[in-house]
Design an enzyme around this catalytic site. Structure first.
Site, short mmCIF file in Angstrom:
data_model
loop_
_atom_site.label_atom_id
_atom_site.label_comp_id
_atom_site.label_asym_id
_atom_site.label_seq_id
_atom_site.Cartn_x
_atom_site.Cartn_y
_atom_site.Cartn_z
N ARG A 55 0.82 -1.08 0.18
CA ARG A 55 -0.11 0.04 0.11
C ARG A 55 0.87 1.47 0.01
NH1 ARG A 55 -3.30 3.45 3.99
NH2 ARG A 55 -5.13 3.75 2.92
N ILE A 81 -6.92 8.23 -0.76
CA ILE A 81 -7.09 6.55 -0.75
C ILE A 81 -7.69 6.17 0.51
CG2 ILE A 81 -4.91 6.50 0.56
CD1 ILE A 81 -4.35 3.87 -0.98
N SER A 82 -8.65 5.24 0.27
CA SER A 82 -9.84 4.77 1.47
C SER A 82 -8.88 4.14 2.59
CB SER A 82 -10.82 3.97 1.01
OG SER A 82 -11.42 4.52 -0.01
N GLN A 83 -9.40 4.19 3.79
CA GLN A 83 -8.52 3.45 4.78
C GLN A 83 -8.69 1.89 4.40
OE1 GLN A 83 -12.15 4.47 7.67
NE2 GLN A 83 -11.22 2.58 8.66
N PHE A 223 -17.13 9.18 1.37
CA PHE A 223 -16.35 9.40 0.42
C PHE A 223 -16.35 10.65 -0.58
CE2 PHE A 223 -16.65 4.64 0.70
CZ PHE A 223 -15.73 4.05 0.04
#
Length: 231
Positions: A55, A81-83, A223
């Protein structure tokens, strides 16, 4: 619309880092155990993909030290970038099969596409921000994710010439469910998307063998908005 095709060769990515590879691997393993595995993500394939995917290489260097923390991070151009947990949970809920053809709306950094590439046969990903489309395509190519194709375009239109798709995932939130994307879902397929303005919920759409759809919600999410292309 521009298209970045799959690349035939895998070239190891060369990015400056202040940590050794084993340090990043240890942080990644801890992320999966503490943030993903201990919660409600159960798919062995998803957990394996998250353990294997670096990541930190999908994240700008100035925030890379936070790569394996349980939070979203900025990737530039007003995007994030999402958790890790959300990536794992949505990937789990999507129930991707090895023979599936997947459409992703919102390539962003390319991290979600990298996870999907290890679960599906093919991944087609659309990004509306030109710089992010180029960067994510380059990162995915250099890391060897050969079954991902990134396209610069309007996610609201989907990818008609490649439809139908077995699975569709949105990583940005439209105000309402996008019917054009539901139409591109194969009978027997599943679509997952954050939906709403202000208050958002994660929505799953299942299409049965006769093409009838059933929609249900899972949990609240936050989001970035899904941006339409310019007319």
């Amino acid at each position: 619309m521009r298209l970045w095709p799959r690349h035939p060769a895998a070239i190891p990515i060369c990015l400056a880092a202040t940590m050794e590879a084993q340090d990043w691997a240890a942080l990644r393993e801890n992320m999966v155990r503490a943030q993903i595995e201990r919660r409600d993500v159960r798919s062995p394939a998803v957990l394996k993909a998250m353990r294997a995917t670096p990541r930190h290489l999908f994240i700008p260097e100035d925030v890379r030290r936070f790569a394996y923390e349980d939070r979203p991070l900025p990737i530039g151009h007003g995007q994030t970038i999402s958790q890790p947990y959300i990536v794992g949970s949505m990937s789990d809920l999507l129930e991707v099969r090895p023979t599936d053809k997947v459409l992703e709306i919102g390539t962003g950094s390319g991290y979600q596409a990298a996870i999907l590439s290890q679960l599906a046969q093919q991944v087609f990903s659309i990004e509306i921000v030109d710089a992010l489309a180029k960067q994510s395509a380059r990162t995915l190519r250099e890391l060897g994710y050969r079954n991902v194709t990134v396209r610069l375009g309007d996610g609201y239109l989907g990818w008609p010439e490649e439809a139908p798709f077995d699975r569709i995932i949105l990583t940005a939130a439209p105000p309402n469910m996008v019917q054009a994307l539901v139409n591109q879902l194969r009978n027997g397929g599943r679509l997952i998307a954050p939906v709403g303005e202000g208050t958002q919920v994660l929505v799953i759409v299942d299409k049965d063998a006769q093409g009838r759809t059933q929609q249900h919600t899972r949990y609240g999410v936050a989001f970035v908005p899904m941006v339409p292309g310019r007319k």
